[in-house]
Design an enzyme around this catalytic site. Structure first.
Site, mmCIF file in Angstrom:
data_model
loop_
_atom_site.group_PDB
_atom_site.id
_atom_site.type_symbol
_atom_site.label_atom_id
_atom_site.label_comp_id
_atom_site.label_asym_id
_atom_site.label_seq_id
_atom_site.Cartn_x
_atom_site.Cartn_y
_atom_site.Cartn_z
ATOM 1 N N GLU A 187 2.122 1.574 -3.530
ATOM 2 C CA GLU A 187 0.921 2.238 -4.295
ATOM 3 C C GLU A 187 1.008 3.538 -4.221
ATOM 4 O O GLU A 187 0.767 4.501 -5.382
ATOM 5 C CB GLU A 187 -0.407 1.485 -3.829
ATOM 6 N N HIS A 188 1.048 4.322 -3.227
ATOM 7 C CA HIS A 188 1.138 5.867 -2.998
ATOM 8 C C HIS A 188 2.292 6.177 -3.538
ATOM 9 O O HIS A 188 2.257 7.476 -4.304
ATOM 10 C CB HIS A 188 0.956 6.220 -1.574
ATOM 11 N N HIS A 191 0.765 -1.229 -0.001
ATOM 12 C CA HIS A 191 0.047 -0.036 -0.045
ATOM 13 C C HIS A 191 0.959 1.166 -0.055
ATOM 14 O O HIS A 191 0.668 2.137 -0.717
ATOM 15 C CB HIS A 191 -0.702 0.029 1.321
ATOM 16 N N GLU A 232 -4.210 8.063 6.946
ATOM 17 C CA GLU A 232 -5.281 7.489 6.619
ATOM 18 C C GLU A 232 -5.655 6.198 7.499
ATOM 19 O O GLU A 232 -6.787 5.908 7.703
ATOM 20 C CB GLU A 232 -4.570 6.607 5.105
#
Length: 429
Positions: free
Chosen positions: A57-58, A54, A134
């Site tokens: 991905e950012h 993740h 997040e």
């Protein structure tokens, strides 16, 4: 390089590097969607690297040798397109949707981002802060948190039980070197499928992709494509248990359920039907009993999550804390009733109609068609035709559904609760 015709309008090319390209030509539309799918997700991480997929991905949208982060977003938005990404437990996807004439731009931007990101140290620190926010935001959403808690209740410390985002304890110390090593070891051509659907020509898309990845880390020596993820016989699930996470909330959130079936299980079509009968729509048993007849919850539904070698099946409800006992009693009663006595032929017919309708209606845009191509290639190793899938659903019998219901719903049930309770509130339940 080998190209084959899979179906009318659907072609597949395997590059010498093992990277696969699958397209569907839909000449009646003026848009096109493209996705770069990588067969790597959170279950492929070590405990210390939990959240690396993740995090990466950012970072892949933060800049390459050719483009800044602003360039990446501005070039797509300048033509009215959209681009985004998501990470799951078993794969990661980077995608864009544009006008058909702008597909060459989308191919170049996405391939550049996935193949040639620099992961600049300042960007790592910036995105670390974003991801920690997040995670904090997610912790403030008990309706989401309860599903993660339930997954943990089922899979424990197995990678399938961990958060896709990682935790503050794993994200805070993660270094740029660790992320870059994960990136270069995992993002290799045999694990990548590039899928596109819309008003396009397959040969042109292949040429655009080859040009875009030339000279990058994806321009590698010959290799065979990686087969779909094999079943891991080491997946273990925990005994049934109740876990309460105390939160000062106005509403209680509960998930009641147990282990399910894997993605390649032949009973997956029967599961789709059973899910719709139990809690998949407004006519479902749970919705009727808990919301329509008694008004005990606004949101109540059932769902299944399927992985290569495991799965889970759960019932969710959000209700006032004082109504939790009644909601749980009704849910358990309905599960027990179906496990023992099964469902009716009329319910099966309605459930099959819902499965077929949702599938076909879900293929009305190029993005969903693109996703279908990629998932079929990467997760199943086969592209089933729409008619073939509908035939599989039609072939589901009442006995199939009832046998599966008995297997799944007769199990001891685990319970995950997020709300204003202490850990002793559900003792004996």
């Amino acid at each position: 390089m080998k190209t084959t015709n899979l179906q009318d309008g659907v072609r597949r090319t395997v590059l010498p590097s093992g990277l696969r390209i699958v397209t569907e030509s839909i000449q009646t539309t003026r848009s096109a969607s493209i996705g770069v799918w990588v067969n790597v997700g959170s279950r492929d991480e070590t405990p210390a690297l939990s959240g690396a997929s993740h995090f990466l991905e950012h970072l892949l949208f933060k800049g390459t040798r050719k483009r800044t982060a602003l360039d990446i977003s501005a070039e797509i938005e300048a033509v009215g397109g959209e681009t985004n990404a998501f990470t799951t437990k078993e794969y990661t996807c980077y995608y864009a949707r544009v006008l058909d004439a702008d597909l060459p731009l989308a191919v170049d931007v996405l391939c550049d981002a996935v193949a040639d990101s620099v992961l600049a140290p300042p960007d790592v620190e910036t995105e670390r802060g974003v991801i920690l926010e997040e995670i904090a935001m997610h912790d403030d959403e008990p309706g989401d948190e309860v599903h993660d808690l339930f997954t943990e209740v089922i899979f424990g410390d197995h990678p399938l039980g961990r958060l896709i985002s990682g935790t503050e304890a794993t994200i805070a110390p993660m270094t740029r070197t660790q992320i870059n090593r994960f990136y270069r070891r995992r993002y290799v051509p045999p694990r990548i499928v590039i899928a596109a659907a819309g008003n396009l020509d397959h040969g042109t898309v292949v040429r655009l992709i080859r040009k875009a990845i030339a000279g990058t880390a994806l321009d590698t020596e010959p290799a065979a494509p990686e087969a779909h993820r094999p079943a891991d016989r080491r997946v273990r699930t925990l005994p049934a248990q109740t876990v309460v996470r105390s939160r000062d909330t106005e509403q209680a959130h509960i998930v009641l359920g147990a282990t399910g079936i894997g993605r390649l299980d032949d009973r997956r079509f029967a599961l789709g039907v059973l899910n719709n009968v139990l809690g998949g729509g407004m006519s479902s048993r749970l919705f009727q009993e808990i919301r329509e007849k008694r008004g005990l919850a606004y949101s109540v539904y059932s769902y299944g999550s399927q992985y290569a070698d495991a799965g889970l099946f759960g019932v969710y409800a959000g209700c006032a804390p004082g109504k939790v006992d009644e909601v749980l009693d009704l849910a358990r009663a309905e599960l027990g009733k179906i496990a023992k006595s099964g469902v009716t032929a009329e319910e099966v017919a309605r459930g099959k109609g819902m499965v077929k309708g949702s599938y076909v209606l879900g293929l009305e845009d190029t993005g969903s068609r693109m996703s279908r191509l990629a998932k079929s290639e990467m997760l199943y190793g086969d592209l089933m035709t729409v008619d073939g899938l509908l035939a599989e659903v039609d072939a589901v019998t009442l006995d199939d559904v009832n046998a599966l219901a008995h297997d799944l719903l007769s199990q001891p049930m685990s319970l995950a609760v997020v709300g204003p309770f202490d850990s002793s509130a559900f003792t004996g339940r």
